[in-house]
Design a protein around this motif. Structure first.
Motif, PDB file in Angstrom:
ATOM      1  N   ALA A   1      -2.888 -11.085  11.572  1.00 14.10           N
ATOM      2  CA  ALA A   1      -1.805 -10.137  11.847  1.00 14.10           C
ATOM      3  C   ALA A   1      -2.260  -8.686  11.781  1.00 14.10           C
ATOM      4  O   ALA A   1      -1.690  -7.832  12.434  1.00 14.10           O
ATOM      5  CB  ALA A   1      -0.652 -10.366  10.868  1.00 14.10           C
ATOM      6  N   PHE A   2      -3.301  -8.410  10.989  1.00 16.24           N
ATOM      7  CA  PHE A   2      -3.739  -7.029  10.836  1.00 16.24           C
ATOM      8  C   PHE A   2      -4.732  -6.618  11.913  1.00 16.24           C
ATOM      9  O   PHE A   2      -4.762  -5.470  12.305  1.00 16.24           O
ATOM     10  CB  PHE A   2      -4.336  -6.801   9.446  1.00 16.24           C
TER      11      PHE A   2
ATOM     12  N   ALA B   1       7.433  -8.641  10.187  1.00 20.49           N
ATOM     13  CA  ALA B   1       6.927 -10.019  10.093  1.00 20.49           C
ATOM     14  C   ALA B   1       5.486 -10.035   9.585  1.00 20.49           C
ATOM     15  O   ALA B   1       5.125 -10.885   8.762  1.00 20.49           O
ATOM     16  CB  ALA B   1       7.027 -10.711  11.458  1.00 20.49           C
ATOM     17  N   MET B   2       4.660  -9.100  10.051  1.00 23.08           N
ATOM     18  CA  MET B   2       3.247  -9.039   9.690  1.00 23.08           C
ATOM     19  C   MET B   2       3.039  -8.865   8.187  1.00 23.08           C
ATOM     20  O   MET B   2       2.098  -9.392   7.612  1.00 23.08           O
ATOM     21  CB  MET B   2       2.595  -7.871  10.436  1.00 23.08           C
TER      22      MET B   2
ATOM     23  N   LEU C   1       1.720  -6.867  -0.074  1.00 24.25           N
ATOM     24  CA  LEU C   1       2.433  -5.925  -0.930  1.00 24.25           C
ATOM     25  C   LEU C   1       3.662  -5.297  -0.267  1.00 24.25           C
ATOM     26  O   LEU C   1       4.737  -5.321  -0.862  1.00 24.25           O
ATOM     27  CB  LEU C   1       1.482  -4.845  -1.464  1.00 24.25           C
ATOM     28  N   PRO C   2       3.555  -4.723   0.928  1.00 24.01           N
ATOM     29  CA  PRO C   2       4.763  -4.097   1.504  1.00 24.01           C
ATOM     30  C   PRO C   2       5.919  -5.090   1.658  1.00 24.01           C
ATOM     31  O   PRO C   2       7.071  -4.746   1.390  1.00 24.01           O
ATOM     32  CB  PRO C   2       4.287  -3.573   2.855  1.00 24.01           C
ATOM     33  N   GLY C   3       5.618  -6.306   2.068  1.00 24.91           N
ATOM     34  CA  GLY C   3       6.656  -7.318   2.196  1.00 24.91           C
ATOM     35  C   GLY C   3       7.229  -7.736   0.859  1.00 24.91           C
ATOM     36  O   GLY C   3       8.437  -7.916   0.708  1.00 24.91           O
ATOM     37  N   GLU C   4       6.358  -7.877  -0.142  1.00 25.74           N
ATOM     38  CA  GLU C   4       6.807  -8.255  -1.482  1.00 25.74           C
ATOM     39  C   GLU C   4       7.704  -7.176  -2.092  1.00 25.74           C
ATOM     40  O   GLU C   4       8.595  -7.476  -2.878  1.00 25.74           O
ATOM     41  CB  GLU C   4       5.613  -8.522  -2.404  1.00 25.74           C
TER      42      GLU C   4
ATOM     43  N   VAL D   1      10.791  -1.767   8.047  1.00 23.78           N
ATOM     44  CA  VAL D   1      10.515  -0.793   9.100  1.00 23.78           C
ATOM     45  C   VAL D   1      11.743  -0.723  10.006  1.00 23.78           C
ATOM     46  O   VAL D   1      12.215  -1.748  10.506  1.00 23.78           O
ATOM     47  CB  VAL D   1       9.262  -1.182   9.908  1.00 23.78           C
ATOM     48  N   LEU D   2      12.253   0.477  10.201  1.00 25.56           N
ATOM     49  CA  LEU D   2      13.452   0.693  11.008  1.00 25.56           C
ATOM     50  C   LEU D   2      13.127   1.203  12.405  1.00 25.56           C
ATOM     51  O   LEU D   2      13.808   0.867  13.368  1.00 25.56           O
ATOM     52  CB  LEU D   2      14.384   1.690  10.307  1.00 25.56           C
TER      53      LEU D   2
END
Length: 146
Positions: free
Chosen positions: A4-5, A18-19, A24-27, A32-33
């Motif tokens: 994904a990265f 989704a990525m 960390l950012p998802g956790e 993202v808007l």
């Protein structure tokens, strides 16, 4: 096989959200808007996991929000031929805080978009009061295939 990265094809807010799952950012619940070249807008609803023991949002949580926003902005603003980036410097000034249940937004803007580096400014804002809680600047080194 691209992950994904390293697969730079998906740069919509849905793709970026989704990525980040499992990272960390998802956790931390970053959402993202808006995402376009040179700009990224995101937010997080502050939860217990974002807090310091003193009852206020932990500085590292704010940095994670700001650095992620600048990083995602860099990702969608890479020059032709680039395959990625890495943060090489960051600085922040804290002006306020947030508590659990409140929302913090972030706007990240490209200040310098060179072939070898990008510089991003980002501001974290308490959504309820409209007051800036942190100012942030980072430099990203642009990576090319070897």
């Amino acid at each position: 096989m691209a992950d994904a990265f390293t697969d730079l094809s998906g740069n919509t807010p849905d793709d970026l959200n989704a990525m980040q799952q499992g990272f960390l950012p998802g956790e931390l619940g970053l959402e993202v808007l808006e995402a376009r070249e040179g700009y990224l807008h995101s937010q997080v609803r502050v939860e217990q996991k974002h807090m310091a023991p003193n009852g206020f949002m932990h500085a590292a949580s704010v940095i994670a929000l700001l650095d992620s926003a600048a990083g995602y902005g860099c990702r969608i603003s890479l020059p032709q031929g680039a395959v990625g980036f890495t943060t090489i410097e960051l600085k922040s000034n804290f002006l306020g805080t947030a508590k659990a249940g409140e929302v913090v937004t972030c706007e990240a803007k490209l200040v310098h978009g060179g072939r070898m580096t990008q510089v991003w400014d980002a501001v974290a804002t308490h959504a309820g009061s409209g007051k800036a809680i942190a100012l942030f600047r980072c430099t990203q080194m642009i990576l090319y295939p070897r």
